[in-house]
Motif scaffolding. Structure first.
Motif, mmCIF file in Angstrom:
data_model
loop_
_atom_site.group_PDB
_atom_site.id
_atom_site.type_symbol
_atom_site.label_atom_id
_atom_site.label_comp_id
_atom_site.label_asym_id
_atom_site.label_seq_id
_atom_site.Cartn_x
_atom_site.Cartn_y
_atom_site.Cartn_z
ATOM 1 N N LEU A 144 0.860 -1.185 0.000
ATOM 2 C CA LEU A 144 0.000 0.000 0.000
ATOM 3 C C LEU A 144 0.897 1.237 0.000
ATOM 4 O O LEU A 144 1.843 1.320 0.790
ATOM 5 C CB LEU A 144 -0.905 -0.003 1.242
ATOM 6 N N ARG A 145 0.523 2.192 -0.835
ATOM 7 C CA ARG A 145 1.397 3.355 -1.031
ATOM 8 C C ARG A 145 0.781 4.612 -0.433
ATOM 9 O O ARG A 145 -0.437 4.805 -0.475
ATOM 10 C CB ARG A 145 1.641 3.563 -2.525
ATOM 11 N N LEU B 71 5.110 11.079 9.269
ATOM 12 C CA LEU B 71 4.175 10.243 8.522
ATOM 13 C C LEU B 71 3.746 9.084 9.409
ATOM 14 O O LEU B 71 4.580 8.466 10.081
ATOM 15 C CB LEU B 71 4.831 9.719 7.237
ATOM 16 N N PHE B 72 2.442 8.848 9.412
ATOM 17 C CA PHE B 72 1.861 7.816 10.272
ATOM 18 C C PHE B 72 1.036 6.853 9.422
ATOM 19 O O PHE B 72 0.417 7.243 8.434
ATOM 20 C CB PHE B 72 0.901 8.439 11.295
ATOM 21 N N TRP B 73 0.988 5.610 9.864
ATOM 22 C CA TRP B 73 0.062 4.615 9.328
ATOM 23 C C TRP B 73 -0.881 4.179 10.450
ATOM 24 O O TRP B 73 -0.435 3.918 11.581
ATOM 25 C CB TRP B 73 0.800 3.391 8.786
ATOM 26 N N ASP C 87 4.920 -9.649 12.583
ATOM 27 C CA ASP C 87 6.090 -9.454 11.710
ATOM 28 C C ASP C 87 5.725 -9.613 10.236
ATOM 29 O O ASP C 87 6.595 -9.503 9.367
ATOM 30 C CB ASP C 87 7.219 -10.407 12.104
ATOM 31 N N ARG C 88 4.455 -9.850 9.946
ATOM 32 C CA ARG C 88 4.030 -9.852 8.537
ATOM 33 C C ARG C 88 3.860 -8.427 8.009
ATOM 34 O O ARG C 88 3.764 -8.227 6.804
ATOM 35 C CB ARG C 88 2.698 -10.603 8.383
ATOM 36 N N PHE C 89 3.832 -7.473 8.921
ATOM 37 C CA PHE C 89 3.642 -6.074 8.546
ATOM 38 C C PHE C 89 5.001 -5.380 8.532
ATOM 39 O O PHE C 89 5.776 -5.473 9.489
ATOM 40 C CB PHE C 89 2.715 -5.361 9.539
ATOM 41 N N PHE C 90 5.224 -4.613 7.466
ATOM 42 C CA PHE C 90 6.502 -3.927 7.311
ATOM 43 C C PHE C 90 6.239 -2.594 6.624
ATOM 44 O O PHE C 90 5.467 -2.520 5.665
ATOM 45 C CB PHE C 90 7.437 -4.797 6.469
ATOM 46 N N ALA C 91 6.876 -1.529 7.113
ATOM 47 C CA ALA C 91 6.699 -0.220 6.487
ATOM 48 C C ALA C 91 8.052 0.406 6.230
ATOM 49 O O ALA C 91 9.005 0.168 6.964
ATOM 50 C CB ALA C 91 5.862 0.694 7.379
ATOM 51 N N GLU C 92 8.107 1.204 5.178
ATOM 52 C CA GLU C 92 9.355 1.892 4.857
ATOM 53 C C GLU C 92 9.071 3.262 4.266
ATOM 54 O O GLU C 92 7.985 3.496 3.705
ATOM 55 C CB GLU C 92 10.192 1.056 3.882
ATOM 56 N N SER D 242 5.817 6.576 1.307
ATOM 57 C CA SER D 242 5.938 5.438 2.211
ATOM 58 C C SER D 242 5.132 4.274 1.665
ATOM 59 O O SER D 242 4.123 4.456 0.981
ATOM 60 C CB SER D 242 5.417 5.809 3.594
ATOM 61 N N THR D 243 5.604 3.077 1.966
ATOM 62 C CA THR D 243 4.905 1.859 1.566
ATOM 63 C C THR D 243 4.684 0.986 2.796
ATOM 64 O O THR D 243 5.607 0.779 3.590
ATOM 65 C CB THR D 243 5.715 1.064 0.524
ATOM 66 N N LEU D 244 3.466 0.520 2.941
ATOM 67 C CA LEU D 244 3.128 -0.458 3.974
ATOM 68 C C LEU D 244 2.937 -1.795 3.275
ATOM 69 O O LEU D 244 2.113 -1.914 2.364
ATOM 70 C CB LEU D 244 1.845 -0.063 4.704
ATOM 71 N N LYS D 245 3.707 -2.769 3.690
ATOM 72 C CA LYS D 245 3.633 -4.092 3.069
ATOM 73 C C LYS D 245 3.096 -5.092 4.073
ATOM 74 O O LYS D 245 3.507 -5.101 5.244
ATOM 75 C CB LYS D 245 5.028 -4.521 2.583
ATOM 76 N N ILE D 246 2.193 -5.915 3.600
ATOM 77 C CA ILE D 246 1.654 -6.985 4.429
ATOM 78 C C ILE D 246 1.924 -8.298 3.707
ATOM 79 O O ILE D 246 1.482 -8.497 2.566
ATOM 80 C CB ILE D 246 0.136 -6.815 4.673
#
Lengths: 115, 109
Positions: free
Chosen positions: A21-22, A32-34, A63-68, A75-79
């Motif tokens: 997710l971008r 920046l917050f998610w 730990d399946r969730f990762f953000a950068e 920013s990208t949130l990866k699941i």
């Protein structure tokens, strides 16, 4: 841009798939917050960046969730290996400085449905 | 840990009537309190914050540390006030907001 932009607006994933997710924050915004918002609930904090530094990731549920945010803007949130309980609206928000000094601007969110 | 409680999920009033949306919090330090609003098909946006002590769109909210409350009030509700309202808390240190579950306000004509 006029505001915080998130893409895609809607995402349907089969259980076990990975998603990304971008978030494009307002230009110049440092923070920046998610957040994750389940149906009928208020937003719940996931993680926080100040520029490129991830200062708080204590809200990530597993730990399946990762953000950068490698360059301090997008920013990208990866699941990874999505589960049905990951179905929610994922909100991104940015602020010019630290939240205590400037208001938080939210995006429209990405609605993730895991089938 | 901090917690924000909004006891009413739904609130319905008639136009021109006073409205109060309740918010209670638990936090041992000195919090900063906010109200956010989400109108239909719009994004979540800041309505007001307690340190500003201002009135926005006729709404006011006073932080009552004795009762640990931050209720949102408006003397005469308007139809355009119909929206989802979230109370949120920020701790003294740290940047995250803790949100309540929200109250859906409907103002009937």
């Amino acid at each position: 841009g006029a505001g915080v932009s998130q893409s895609p607006r809607y995402k349907v994933a089969k259980r076990g798939q990975d998603v990304a997710l971008r978030c494009d924050p307002i230009s110049g915004h440092v923070s920046l917050f998610w957040y994750q918002q389940a149906l009928g609930q208020g937003p719940e904090f996931l993680t926080y960046f100040q520029n490129e530094a991830q200062l708080d990731k204590s809200g990530l549920p597993s730990d399946r969730f990762f953000a950068e945010r490698p360059e301090g803007s997008v920013s990208t949130l990866k699941i990874q290996r999505t589960q049905q309980e990951d179905s929610a609206v994922y909100l991104c928000a940015s602020s010019f400085r630290d939240l205590g000094d400037s208001p938080l601007h939210f995006g429209n969110g990405t609605r993730l449905t895991v089938t | 840990a901090q917690r924000v409680t909004q006891p009413e999920k739904l609130l319905s009033v008639f136009k021109g009537a006073p409205v109060e949306l309740k918010c209670n919090y638990s936090y041992s330090g000195s919090p900063e309190l906010f109200w956010y609003v989400q109108y239909s098909r719009q994004r979540l946006q800041l309505l007001l914050r307690h340190i500003s002590r201002e009135s926005i769109k006729g709404f006011t909210a006073d932080l009552n540390k004795g009762e640990t409350s931050f209720h949102l009030k408006k003397p005469f509700a308007q139809e355009e006030d119909s929206a989802m309202y979230y109370c949120a808390l920020k701790r003294t240190s740290g940047s995250r907001l803790t949100f309540g579950e929200g109250t859906q306000l409907t103002v009937n004509p």
